[in-house]
Write an enzyme that holds these catalytic residues in place. Structure first.
Site, PDB file in Angstrom:
ATOM      1  CB  SER A   1      -7.198   0.600  -9.733  1.00  0.00           C
ATOM      2  OG  SER A   1      -6.575   1.080  -8.574  1.00  0.00           O
TER       3      SER A   1
ATOM      4  CB  THR B   1       1.663  -0.053 -14.636  1.00  0.00           C
ATOM      5  OG1 THR B   1       0.555   0.817 -14.395  1.00  0.00           O
ATOM      6  CG2 THR B   1       2.757   0.701 -15.354  1.00  0.00           C
TER       7      THR B   1
ATOM      8  NE  ARG C   1      -4.029   3.135  -6.779  1.00  0.00           N
ATOM      9  CZ  ARG C   1      -3.601   4.042  -7.636  1.00  0.00           C
ATOM     10  NH1 ARG C   1      -3.536   5.310  -7.281  1.00  0.00           N
ATOM     11  NH2 ARG C   1      -3.243   3.710  -8.858  1.00  0.00           N
TER      12      ARG C   1
END
Length: 544
Positions: free
Chosen positions: A145, A43, A308
């Site tokens: 990430s 993803t 995030r």
């Protein structure tokens, strides 16, 4: 099972050996026939670790050459913007990518040496670069990430600023694996020494234009006037300079509690499993900032690529991402003069509290599978005001309803918490508590269970007919979905709903596990029963 190190500062013995990691990047040669060593775009791009031969120089050579070929065939002839985060493997991967891009005569822009570029800054930059021009520009973010320090990641962002969809990533993935299998003979390459002498490379400032434009999406004046005490922990990530630039340009006082950049992330508190993971939505990883909660009117953190957000309030401490997203949606539609027909996007594993808030606003809900890519088109075209996912990633439109970023932006979500606290004199945690009084209390959890490659494939291809039970946790099953209700795209698993609860199950793209998400609006016991029966249903379906 919570590890004994959870919430405690990482001991020296578990810190990553950076020299070994960097050496493995260059010396380990992946076996293109081994599934775990192939190029695999999940993803959020290709991720892996050099010591496991899943993120090495050969991977980046192959991916970058495949990307050059894709761009050429797609008619993308403009600038390739390249951003990196603070993971140890990001810098060598950028060097490798530049060797290939520049050999293919692709014009590239990067930040100056020892500067990093957050994912949302790159998305913003791509969109700005494509204004008033017919030439298409795009970008790459080199980041895994919030993953552990051992990992690397490589993600392609399209000219619309957002992460590439599966129809594009599958082409790049397949071609990259073909290049690997052919021993890289199709890779064009310049030497490392030639990189900074190339006429195709430009070093620039990505951060200042982004920060200067923040007042088009956030009320920076009200934050400054409120004179809040704001705590910030960049968690050693790529956006430290963004917060410093915010202080410089807007005069907003930010107490940056940690300015360390360290590829071992030795300052981190260990996550639930005892590993170092820069997850700003984890109460264990965020333990050091949570301890300071009472010292600030609002505090926040980000993961290494800053896509995030982690919101820490006086009232509740670290907010559950689902709770904060519910508040954000309510606040945005209470404070922005947007059009009536704008939709609100959520992933199907996000809390149903969002559904209840959206319904109370009389707005249209757009529910999609996991992955921020599903919101890109709506944000880009301005048909979605907001897109968010349960893993603490979201973005929204500027105050005038125009596009800001089409990738997750943890910076604006953090600043919005300061804006609403300044304006409403209540922090987001207090507002969410009011939602619970109005809509009921949510009990939400995600659990992981082991699954083989074959079992994950079965789960990904389940049909509605595979679920024969009529009830779930003592309630009648109302709906079974294998496609998302918003865009009819495949979930890659399934979602089952009842009157007061639901569960969703989907395989992990990177680990030998499947994930179960569940939520009850009754009590904790009902949630436990939902999870137990969900695991039984899934196990029966994938083991047959």
């Amino acid at each position: 099972m919570i590890n004994e190190l959870a919430g405690k500062q990482a001991p020296k013995e578990i810190l990553e050996e950076i020299d070994a990691l960097l050496k493995s990047y260059y010396t380990n040669k992946p076996d293109a026939k081994e599934q775990t060593q192939k190029v695999t775009f999940g993803t959020s791009g290709h991720r892996g670790s050099s010591t496991k031969s899943s993120f090495n120089e050969n991977h980046i050579l192959a991916i970058t050459q495949a990307l050059c070929e894709y761009r050429k065939n797609a008619g993308i002839t403009g600038v390739m913007h390249i951003g990196i985060d603070t993971h140890a493997l990001s810098t060598p991967a950028q060097i490798t990518a530049l060797q290939v891009f520049l050999a293919n005569e692709v014009a590239c822009k990067i930040a100056k040496k020892e500067e990093y570029t957050p994912t949302p800054v790159l998305s913003f930059t791509i969109l700005e670069s494509n204004k008033n021009t017919d030439i298409l520009n795009d970008g790459v973010v080199i980041t895994p990430s919030h993953n552990p320090p051992s990992d690397g990641g490589f993600k392609y962002n399209m000219p619309n600023g957002g992460p590439a969809d599966t129809d594009v990533t599958s082409l790049i993935e397949n071609r990259a694996n073909q290049i690997l299998q052919n021993d890289l003979v199709d890779v064009k390459l310049i030497s490392k020494d030639e990189i900074f002498n190339s006429s195709f490379l430009e070093v620039c400032d990505f951060i200042t234009p982004y920060v200067k434009a923040l007042d088009t999406i956030i009320d920076m004046d009200i934050i400054k006037e409120a004179n809040l005490k704001i705590g910030v922990d960049p968690l050693g990530g790529s956006g430290l300079e963004v917060y410093k630039k915010i202080q410089e340009i807007y005069g907003i006082k930010l107490d940056i509690v940690n300015e360390k950049i360290d590829p071992t992330f030795s300052f981190m508190s260990c996550d639930h499993d005892g590993k170092i993971r820069m997850d700003c939505s984890s109460k264990y990883a965020m333990a050091s900032l949570i301890k300071l909660a009472k010292e600030y009117d609002i505090a926040f953190a980000n993961d290494p690529d800053f896509d995030r957000h982690g919101i820490v309030t006086k009232s509740v401490g670290l907010m559950n991402p689902n709770h904060y997203l519910s508040v954000v949606i309510w606040y945005l539609f209470s404070s922005r003069n947007w059009g009536e027909d704008l939709g609100i996007g959520k992933t199907l594993v996000s809390s149903s509290m969002i559904d209840k808030v959206v319904n109370s606003l009389d707005k249209k809900l757009y529910e999609v599978p996991v992955g921020f890519k599903w919101f890109v088109d709506g944000l880009y075209k301005g048909t979605l005001a907001f897109g968010g996912e349960e893993s603490a990633g979201a973005s929204f439109l500027r105050k005038d309803g125009s596009v800001w970023s089409t990738d997750k932006d943890g910076i604006i979500l953090n600043l919005l918490a300061a804006e609403m606290t300044s304006k409403l004199k209540r922090d987001p945690g207090e507002i969410y508590q009011e939602f619970e009084e109005e809509f009921g209390k949510s009990y939400y959890r995600r659990v992981d269970a082991p699954a083989s490659f074959e079992q994950k494939a079965k789960l990904k291809n389940l049909s509605v007919e595979d679920i024969t039970s009529k009830t779930l946790a003592n309630e009648e099953i109302e709906n079974i979905y294998t496609n998302a209700s918003g865009n009819n795209a495949s979930i890659g698993g399934l979602k089952v709903t009842t009157k007061n609860g639901w569960f969703a199950a989907r395989p992990s793209g990177t680990e030998d596990i499947y994930k179960i998400y569940a939520e009850s609006f009754i009590n904790e016991e009902h949630l436990e029963l939902l999870i137990k029966e969900a695991q039984a249903l899934v196990s029966k379906s994938i083991e047959n």
